[in-house]
Design a protein around this motif. Structure first.
Motif, PDB file in Angstrom:
ATOM      1  N   ALA A 249       0.832  -1.213   0.000  1.00  6.44           N
ATOM      2  CA  ALA A 249       0.000   0.000   0.000  1.00  6.44           C
ATOM      3  C   ALA A 249       0.864   1.261   0.000  1.00  6.44           C
ATOM      4  CB  ALA A 249      -0.935   0.004   1.205  1.00  6.44           C
ATOM      5  N   GLN A 250       2.128   1.137  -0.397  1.00  6.65           N
ATOM      6  CA  GLN A 250       3.037   2.283  -0.334  1.00  6.65           C
ATOM      7  C   GLN A 250       2.637   3.410  -1.281  1.00  6.65           C
ATOM      8  OE1 GLN A 250       5.796   2.998   1.906  1.00  6.65           O
ATOM      9  NE2 GLN A 250       4.323   1.593   2.819  1.00  6.65           N
ATOM     10  N   LYS A 251       2.104   3.079  -2.438  1.00  7.99           N
ATOM     11  CA  LYS A 251       1.681   4.147  -3.363  1.00  7.99           C
ATOM     12  C   LYS A 251       0.575   4.980  -2.739  1.00  7.99           C
ATOM     13  CE  LYS A 251       3.069   2.079  -7.760  1.00  7.99           C
ATOM     14  NZ  LYS A 251       2.635   1.620  -9.099  1.00  7.99           N
ATOM     15  N   GLU A 252      -0.389   4.295  -2.108  1.00  6.55           N
ATOM     16  CA  GLU A 252      -1.461   5.022  -1.430  1.00  6.55           C
ATOM     17  C   GLU A 252      -0.905   5.820  -0.259  1.00  6.55           C
ATOM     18  OE1 GLU A 252      -3.269   1.618  -3.587  1.00  6.55           O
ATOM     19  OE2 GLU A 252      -1.557   1.847  -2.261  1.00  6.55           O
ATOM     20  N   ALA A 253       0.033   5.221   0.473  1.00  2.55           N
ATOM     21  CA  ALA A 253       0.634   5.906   1.620  1.00  2.55           C
ATOM     22  C   ALA A 253       1.321   7.197   1.181  1.00  2.55           C
ATOM     23  CB  ALA A 253       1.636   4.989   2.320  1.00  2.55           C
ATOM     24  N   LEU A 254       2.061   7.125   0.084  1.00  2.00           N
ATOM     25  CA  LEU A 254       2.774   8.309  -0.403  1.00  2.00           C
ATOM     26  C   LEU A 254       1.809   9.374  -0.911  1.00  2.00           C
ATOM     27  CD1 LEU A 254       5.746   6.563  -2.240  1.00  2.00           C
ATOM     28  CD2 LEU A 254       5.807   7.756  -0.043  1.00  2.00           C
ATOM     29  N   LYS A 255       0.706   8.927  -1.479  1.00  3.32           N
ATOM     30  CA  LYS A 255      -0.315   9.883  -1.935  1.00  3.32           C
ATOM     31  C   LYS A 255      -0.848  10.691  -0.748  1.00  3.32           C
ATOM     32  CE  LYS A 255      -4.504   8.479  -2.628  1.00  3.32           C
ATOM     33  NZ  LYS A 255      -5.712   7.805  -3.171  1.00  3.32           N
ATOM     34  N   TYR A 256      -1.123  10.010   0.358  1.00  2.00           N
ATOM     35  CA  TYR A 256      -1.636  10.713   1.534  1.00  2.00           C
ATOM     36  C   TYR A 256      -0.544  11.550   2.207  1.00  2.00           C
ATOM     37  CZ  TYR A 256      -5.820   7.924   0.922  1.00  2.00           C
ATOM     38  OH  TYR A 256      -6.957   7.353   0.399  1.00  2.00           O
ATOM     39  N   CYS A 257       0.683  11.058   2.164  1.00  3.48           N
ATOM     40  CA  CYS A 257       1.798  11.857   2.702  1.00  3.48           C
ATOM     41  C   CYS A 257       1.855  13.206   1.992  1.00  3.48           C
ATOM     42  CB  CYS A 257       3.123  11.117   2.503  1.00  3.48           C
ATOM     43  SG  CYS A 257       3.375   9.718   3.629  1.00  3.48           S
ATOM     44  N   GLU A 258       1.759  13.169   0.671  1.00  2.00           N
ATOM     45  CA  GLU A 258       1.821  14.402  -0.118  1.00  2.00           C
ATOM     46  C   GLU A 258       0.666  15.335   0.225  1.00  2.00           C
ATOM     47  OE1 GLU A 258       2.507  15.758  -4.779  1.00  2.00           O
ATOM     48  OE2 GLU A 258       1.884  13.695  -4.323  1.00  2.00           O
ATOM     49  N   LEU A 269       6.720   8.590   7.836  1.00  2.00           N
ATOM     50  CA  LEU A 269       6.474   7.325   7.152  1.00  2.00           C
ATOM     51  C   LEU A 269       7.159   6.209   7.945  1.00  2.00           C
ATOM     52  CD1 LEU A 269       5.109   6.167   4.626  1.00  2.00           C
ATOM     53  CD2 LEU A 269       7.311   6.366   3.447  1.00  2.00           C
ATOM     54  N   VAL A 270       6.359   5.256   8.411  1.00  2.00           N
ATOM     55  CA  VAL A 270       6.876   4.175   9.257  1.00  2.00           C
ATOM     56  C   VAL A 270       7.236   2.978   8.382  1.00  2.00           C
ATOM     57  CG1 VAL A 270       6.418   2.666  11.220  1.00  2.00           C
ATOM     58  CG2 VAL A 270       5.399   4.960  11.135  1.00  2.00           C
ATOM     59  N   ASP A 271       8.467   2.519   8.488  1.00  3.42           N
ATOM     60  CA  ASP A 271       8.928   1.334   7.759  1.00  3.42           C
ATOM     61  C   ASP A 271       8.573   0.094   8.571  1.00  3.42           C
ATOM     62  OD1 ASP A 271      10.151  -0.628   6.303  1.00  3.42           O
ATOM     63  OD2 ASP A 271      12.199   0.101   6.613  1.00  3.42           O
ATOM     64  N   LEU A 272       7.571  -0.654   8.122  1.00  3.21           N
ATOM     65  CA  LEU A 272       7.094  -1.813   8.880  1.00  3.21           C
ATOM     66  C   LEU A 272       7.978  -3.044   8.710  1.00  3.21           C
ATOM     67  CD1 LEU A 272       3.228  -1.587   8.357  1.00  3.21           C
ATOM     68  CD2 LEU A 272       4.574  -0.861  10.317  1.00  3.21           C
ATOM     69  N   GLN A 273       8.943  -2.974   7.826  1.00  5.55           N
ATOM     70  CA  GLN A 273       9.910  -4.064   7.655  1.00  5.55           C
ATOM     71  C   GLN A 273       9.219  -5.398   7.378  1.00  5.55           C
ATOM     72  OE1 GLN A 273      12.328  -3.907  11.203  1.00  5.55           O
ATOM     73  NE2 GLN A 273      13.106  -1.862  10.742  1.00  5.55           N
ATOM     74  N   GLN A 290       9.619   5.706  16.955  1.00  9.56           N
ATOM     75  CA  GLN A 290      10.660   6.613  17.432  1.00  9.56           C
ATOM     76  C   GLN A 290      11.719   6.882  16.373  1.00  9.56           C
ATOM     77  OE1 GLN A 290      11.868   4.468  20.932  1.00  9.56           O
ATOM     78  NE2 GLN A 290      10.292   5.397  22.241  1.00  9.56           N
ATOM     79  N   SER A 291      11.889   5.925  15.454  1.00  9.77           N
ATOM     80  CA  SER A 291      12.904   6.096  14.403  1.00  9.77           C
ATOM     81  C   SER A 291      12.287   6.417  13.043  1.00  9.77           C
ATOM     82  CB  SER A 291      13.747   4.818  14.283  1.00  9.77           C
ATOM     83  OG  SER A 291      12.941   3.715  13.909  1.00  9.77           O
ATOM     84  N   ALA A 292      10.979   6.684  13.019  1.00 12.22           N
ATOM     85  CA  ALA A 292      10.295   6.945  11.751  1.00 12.22           C
ATOM     86  C   ALA A 292      10.845   8.194  11.078  1.00 12.22           C
ATOM     87  CB  ALA A 292       8.794   7.087  11.986  1.00 12.22           C
ATOM     88  N   GLU A 293      10.866   8.153   9.770  1.00 10.73           N
ATOM     89  CA  GLU A 293      11.406   9.257   8.971  1.00 10.73           C
ATOM     90  C   GLU A 293      10.377  10.362   8.790  1.00 10.73           C
ATOM     91  OE1 GLU A 293      12.816  10.054   4.328  1.00 10.73           O
ATOM     92  OE2 GLU A 293      12.166   8.054   4.983  1.00 10.73           O
ATOM     93  N   GLU A 294      10.739  11.579   9.181  1.00 14.31           N
ATOM     94  CA  GLU A 294       9.867  12.717   8.882  1.00 14.31           C
ATOM     95  C   GLU A 294      10.089  13.114   7.430  1.00 14.31           C
ATOM     96  OE1 GLU A 294       8.755  17.305  10.197  1.00 14.31           O
ATOM     97  OE2 GLU A 294      10.283  16.184  11.332  1.00 14.31           O
ATOM     98  N   LEU A 295       9.009  13.178   6.688  1.00 18.27           N
ATOM     99  CA  LEU A 295       9.107  13.466   5.262  1.00 18.27           C
ATOM    100  C   LEU A 295       9.055  14.958   4.978  1.00 18.27           C
ATOM    101  CD1 LEU A 295       6.863  10.811   3.440  1.00 18.27           C
ATOM    102  CD2 LEU A 295       9.348  10.877   3.616  1.00 18.27           C
TER     103      LEU A 295
END
Length: 308
Positions: A249-258, A269-273, A290-295
């Motif tokens: 679901a990364q494409k949808e996630a990035l759409k909402y991030c934008e 954006l949390v990397d669920l590994q 705690q280590s999530a990347e702020e976009l």
């Protein structure tokens, strides 16, 4: 692919697909249960609104996604989610003002007898997914043994005014369809009564993920954010948004991030590994938060390029 969303929504029902020639995708057939994926569906909708499908073993076939869902007896609400990605005209109708009610066979797990074999089976399943007895009370988790939702764990959701607005039924008996949900609109905010809109929120896919996360987590019930949730995020005081969706679901996630970045929100954006929050547990997920990347816009573009 123009039919990416249609394919994804059908995979949510039939399971993983296998690409075949042209626009055909093969699935394991739920009609004959052949060991190989023999049910082929053409995902490219024709001008007449048709998507031909056929099982090459049992010869079950049809011309539209509507006919497939009807033969599978998919609940109207779930079918509505699929059919919105097909040409207009083929859709179930449901009442938007319908009152949502728990199944009459619903039994709250928190007060179920400790000597009940079935209740203990459900408890064991939920303990293994990281839930506790306190969670059974907090979320009013229950189960059913008979009726339309028989053999399912019931996770209710309540509105800001503590009115039932939806529930999810997850099998604990190994039914072919893992989930069965009510035939009503999903344009709601799941667990809304538990959300503090003045604190950071975490968007995840399902209620089990949200319960494992524990703090201010909202399940979006798939990959797409409901209109009600989107409106609430825009109008609320929430400033920090953590997006924790599966890799598919990364494409949808990035759409909402934008979209959230354009509104001046801080987005992480949390990397669920490759694991769901319900699989990794509260402590492991907390470390990811705690280590999530702020976009920012640059980081967003980098992720979009990787997703191509």
């Amino acid at each position: 692919m123009e039919y990416t969303f249609l394919l994804g929504s059908i995979e949510n029902i039939l399971g993983k697909s296998h690409k075949r020639a042209r626009d055909n995708y093969a699935f394991h057939c739920p009609f004959c249960n052949h060991r190989k994926p023999k049910l082929e569906i053409n995902m490219a909708t024709t001008e007449e609104g048709k998507n031909f499908w056929e099982c090459w073993v049992c010869q079950t076939k049809g011309q539209t996604v509507f006919s497939l869902l009807k033969q599978l007896k998919v609940p109207k609400e779930e079918a509505q989610e699929v059919l919105k990605y097909v040409k207009k005209g083929q859709k179930y109708l449901y009442k938007t003002d319908e009152v949502v009610e728990l199944p009459k066979e619903f039994q709250p797990l928190a007060i179920a007898s400790r000597t009940s074999i079935i209740a203990n089976k459900v408890r064991k399943y939920l303990y293994e997914r990281g839930l506790t007895d306190n969670d059974f009370i907090k979320y009013n988790v229950g189960y059913t043994t008979t009726g339309d939702y028989g053999g399912r764990i019931i996770i209710p959701s309540y509105s800001e005014s503590n009115r039932l607005n939806y529930f999810v039924g997850r099998t604990y008996e190994g039914a072919y369809f893992k989930y069965r949900n009510p035939e009503t609109s999903r344009d709601i905010i799941f667990f809304e009564n538990l959300i503090n809109w003045n604190q950071p929120i975490i968007l995840c896919e399902g209620p089990f993920d949200a319960m494992a996360i524990r703090r201010n987590a909202i399940p979006i019930l798939g990959k797409n954010i409901s209109n009600s949730l989107l409106k609430k995020i825009i109008t609320s005081g929430v400033e920090d948004i953590y997006i924790a969706l599966d890799q598919d679901a990364q494409k949808e996630a990035l759409k909402y991030c934008e979209q959230f970045l354009s509104l001046g929100k801080r987005v992480f954006l949390v990397d669920l590994q490759q694991k769901d929050p319900s699989e990794m547990g509260f402590q492991a997920f907390t470390r990811l938060i705690q280590s999530a990347e702020e976009l920012d816009l640059t980081g967003l573009m980098m992720h979009k390029m990787k997703a191509l």
